[in-house]
Design an enzyme around this catalytic site. Sequence first.
Site, PDB file in Angstrom:
ATOM      1  N   MET A  30      -0.346  13.224   9.568  1.00  0.00           N
ATOM      2  CA  MET A  30      -1.149  12.843   8.400  1.00  0.00           C
ATOM      3  C   MET A  30      -2.578  13.373   8.553  1.00  0.00           C
ATOM      4  O   MET A  30      -3.494  12.937   7.848  1.00  0.00           O
ATOM      5  CB  MET A  30      -1.150  11.325   8.219  1.00  0.00           C
ATOM      6  CG  MET A  30       0.263  10.789   7.969  1.00  0.00           C
ATOM      7  SD  MET A  30       0.310   9.263   7.016  1.00  0.00           S
ATOM      8  CE  MET A  30      -0.670   8.195   8.048  1.00  0.00           C
ATOM      9  N   LEU A  33      -6.820  15.289  12.795  1.00  0.00           N
ATOM     10  CA  LEU A  33      -6.176  15.653  14.062  1.00  0.00           C
ATOM     11  C   LEU A  33      -7.043  15.327  15.272  1.00  0.00           C
ATOM     12  O   LEU A  33      -8.268  15.422  15.231  1.00  0.00           O
ATOM     13  CB  LEU A  33      -5.854  17.152  14.071  1.00  0.00           C
ATOM     14  CG  LEU A  33      -4.894  17.645  12.994  1.00  0.00           C
ATOM     15  CD1 LEU A  33      -4.655  19.148  13.152  1.00  0.00           C
ATOM     16  CD2 LEU A  33      -3.577  16.882  13.005  1.00  0.00           C
ATOM     17  N   GLY A  36      -4.023  13.907  20.645  1.00  0.00           N
ATOM     18  CA  GLY A  36      -2.641  13.397  20.597  1.00  0.00           C
ATOM     19  C   GLY A  36      -1.754  14.285  19.741  1.00  0.00           C
ATOM     20  O   GLY A  36      -0.633  14.638  20.127  1.00  0.00           O
ATOM     21  N   HIS A  37      -2.259  14.674  18.559  1.00  0.00           N
ATOM     22  CA  HIS A  37      -1.483  15.575  17.695  1.00  0.00           C
ATOM     23  C   HIS A  37      -1.325  16.947  18.352  1.00  0.00           C
ATOM     24  O   HIS A  37      -0.278  17.584  18.257  1.00  0.00           O
ATOM     25  CB  HIS A  37      -2.203  15.792  16.360  1.00  0.00           C
ATOM     26  CG  HIS A  37      -2.387  14.565  15.518  1.00  0.00           C
ATOM     27  ND1 HIS A  37      -3.617  13.998  15.288  1.00  0.00           N
ATOM     28  CD2 HIS A  37      -1.499  13.807  14.834  1.00  0.00           C
ATOM     29  CE1 HIS A  37      -3.484  12.946  14.486  1.00  0.00           C
ATOM     30  NE2 HIS A  37      -2.208  12.800  14.199  1.00  0.00           N
ATOM     31  N   GLN A  61       4.330   5.334   2.727  1.00  0.00           N
ATOM     32  CA  GLN A  61       4.408   4.512   3.938  1.00  0.00           C
ATOM     33  C   GLN A  61       3.245   3.529   4.063  1.00  0.00           C
ATOM     34  O   GLN A  61       3.133   2.836   5.066  1.00  0.00           O
ATOM     35  CB  GLN A  61       4.517   5.389   5.188  1.00  0.00           C
ATOM     36  CG  GLN A  61       3.286   6.176   5.540  1.00  0.00           C
ATOM     37  CD  GLN A  61       3.597   7.231   6.599  1.00  0.00           C
ATOM     38  OE1 GLN A  61       4.335   8.176   6.376  1.00  0.00           O
ATOM     39  NE2 GLN A  61       3.043   7.050   7.786  1.00  0.00           N
ATOM     40  N   ASP A 151       4.066   6.163  18.565  1.00  0.00           N
ATOM     41  CA  ASP A 151       4.745   5.449  17.475  1.00  0.00           C
ATOM     42  C   ASP A 151       6.227   5.377  17.820  1.00  0.00           C
ATOM     43  O   ASP A 151       7.070   6.029  17.203  1.00  0.00           O
ATOM     44  CB  ASP A 151       4.502   6.193  16.160  1.00  0.00           C
ATOM     45  CG  ASP A 151       3.012   6.324  15.882  1.00  0.00           C
ATOM     46  OD1 ASP A 151       2.408   5.340  15.442  1.00  0.00           O
ATOM     47  OD2 ASP A 151       2.443   7.401  16.153  1.00  0.00           O
ATOM     48  N   GLN A 154       8.908   4.472  15.298  1.00  0.00           N
ATOM     49  CA  GLN A 154       9.110   5.610  14.391  1.00  0.00           C
ATOM     50  C   GLN A 154      10.056   6.633  15.018  1.00  0.00           C
ATOM     51  O   GLN A 154      10.954   7.164  14.350  1.00  0.00           O
ATOM     52  CB  GLN A 154       7.755   6.236  14.083  1.00  0.00           C
ATOM     53  CG  GLN A 154       7.793   7.558  13.347  1.00  0.00           C
ATOM     54  CD  GLN A 154       6.409   7.987  12.913  1.00  0.00           C
ATOM     55  OE1 GLN A 154       5.864   7.489  11.939  1.00  0.00           O
ATOM     56  NE2 GLN A 154       5.811   8.922  13.636  1.00  0.00           N
ATOM     57  N   SER A 186      -5.869   7.705  18.114  1.00  0.00           N
ATOM     58  CA  SER A 186      -5.307   7.500  16.780  1.00  0.00           C
ATOM     59  C   SER A 186      -6.352   7.881  15.747  1.00  0.00           C
ATOM     60  O   SER A 186      -7.550   7.626  15.947  1.00  0.00           O
ATOM     61  CB  SER A 186      -4.925   6.025  16.605  1.00  0.00           C
ATOM     62  OG  SER A 186      -4.736   5.737  15.243  1.00  0.00           O
TER      63      SER A 186
END
Length: 274
Positions: A30, A33, A36-37, A61, A151, A154, A186
Site C-alpha cells: 500500500m 515504503l 520492511g517492504h 480492507q 502480517d 494475512q 510499518s
Amino acid sequence: MQLVETIDEMRHVVADARTKGQSIAFVPTMGALHEGHLTLVDEAKRVAEVVVMSVFVNPLQFSPTEDFARYPRTLDEDARLAADRGVNFLFTPTKEDIYPEHAPVVYVHPGTVGKEWEGAVRPHHFEGVLTVVAKLFHIVMPDVAVFGQKDLQQVAAVKAMVRDLNFPVGILVAPIVRDPDGMAMSSRNRYLSPKERELGTILSKALFAMRDAFMRGERRASALEAIGWRMLERVVGLTPRYLAVVNADTFQRVNTVHHGDAAVGAVRVSDDSA
Ligand code: AMP
C-alpha cells in the site's frame, strides 16, 4: 524502472515478459515504503527475473472508522526507493480502475483463517485483502508473490486462498524488519507520538518474552500467554486487543506449543498529552 498506471498496460507488460520467457515475482504493497517492504523486493529479485511491485491503498480492507483517507501516500518517494532497490515495474492503479463499480459483487472470504484475532478486531478486513490480492494476481499473473511475516494472519489467509482456489502462484514469506527499539516497521508508525511509540514497543517486548520462555522449554500456550499478558496489563495508555499462541497456518489457538507456531498480538496505544 517503468511506472505502470493501468490494468491494460500491466497486462501488456506481463505478456511481453512471458513471451521473453522471463519469470515474474510480485510484491503487493500500500506504499509509504520502508525497509520492511524493500526486503521483500530483495527476496523477489533472488527468485525471479522481473520484479513487479504494486502500490495501491485498497479501500476494501479499511472499515469506515479506519484511516483510509489519511493513510500516508508518498508515491514520488516510493518510486525512487523502488527503483533504487531494483523493482522493474511499479504498478499504481487508481481505485476506479480496480473497482469500476465502486464495490465488487463477488468477494473472497477467508473462512476460519480470518475469523479470530486481527479478523475479529477488524471485521471484513481479510475479505478486502483477499479480494484485492486475487484481483492483483489475475492482473500480474506472477510465478511467485512475496509477503511479510509482520502480517502473519494475512500470510495464512493468502496461502489458504492460493491452495483452496488453485492459484498458480508460489508464496514466499520474508522475516519481520524491526527498528532498533524492537518495533516492527510499518507505514502507520508515523502516526505515533514518541510516547505512543514507547508504549508500542511493550508489545514487541511481550512477544519476545513469550519466545524466550518457549526457548527455555515452556510448551504450555496458557503459560506463555500469561507471561505476555502480565507485561501488557495495567500500563497507562495501552489497551491490549489480543495476544495468543496460534498455529501459523490455521490461526487456531494451540494448547501445546510446537516449533513453527506463532505468538501474535495487537495493542491500542494513546497519548493523552499529544
Ligand atoms: P503494506 O504496505 O502494509 O500493505 O505491506 C505490504 C507488504 O509488506 C506486506 O506483505 C507486509 O507484510 C510487508 N511488510 C510491511 N512491513 C513489514 C516489515 N516491517 N517487515 C517485513 N515485511 C513487512
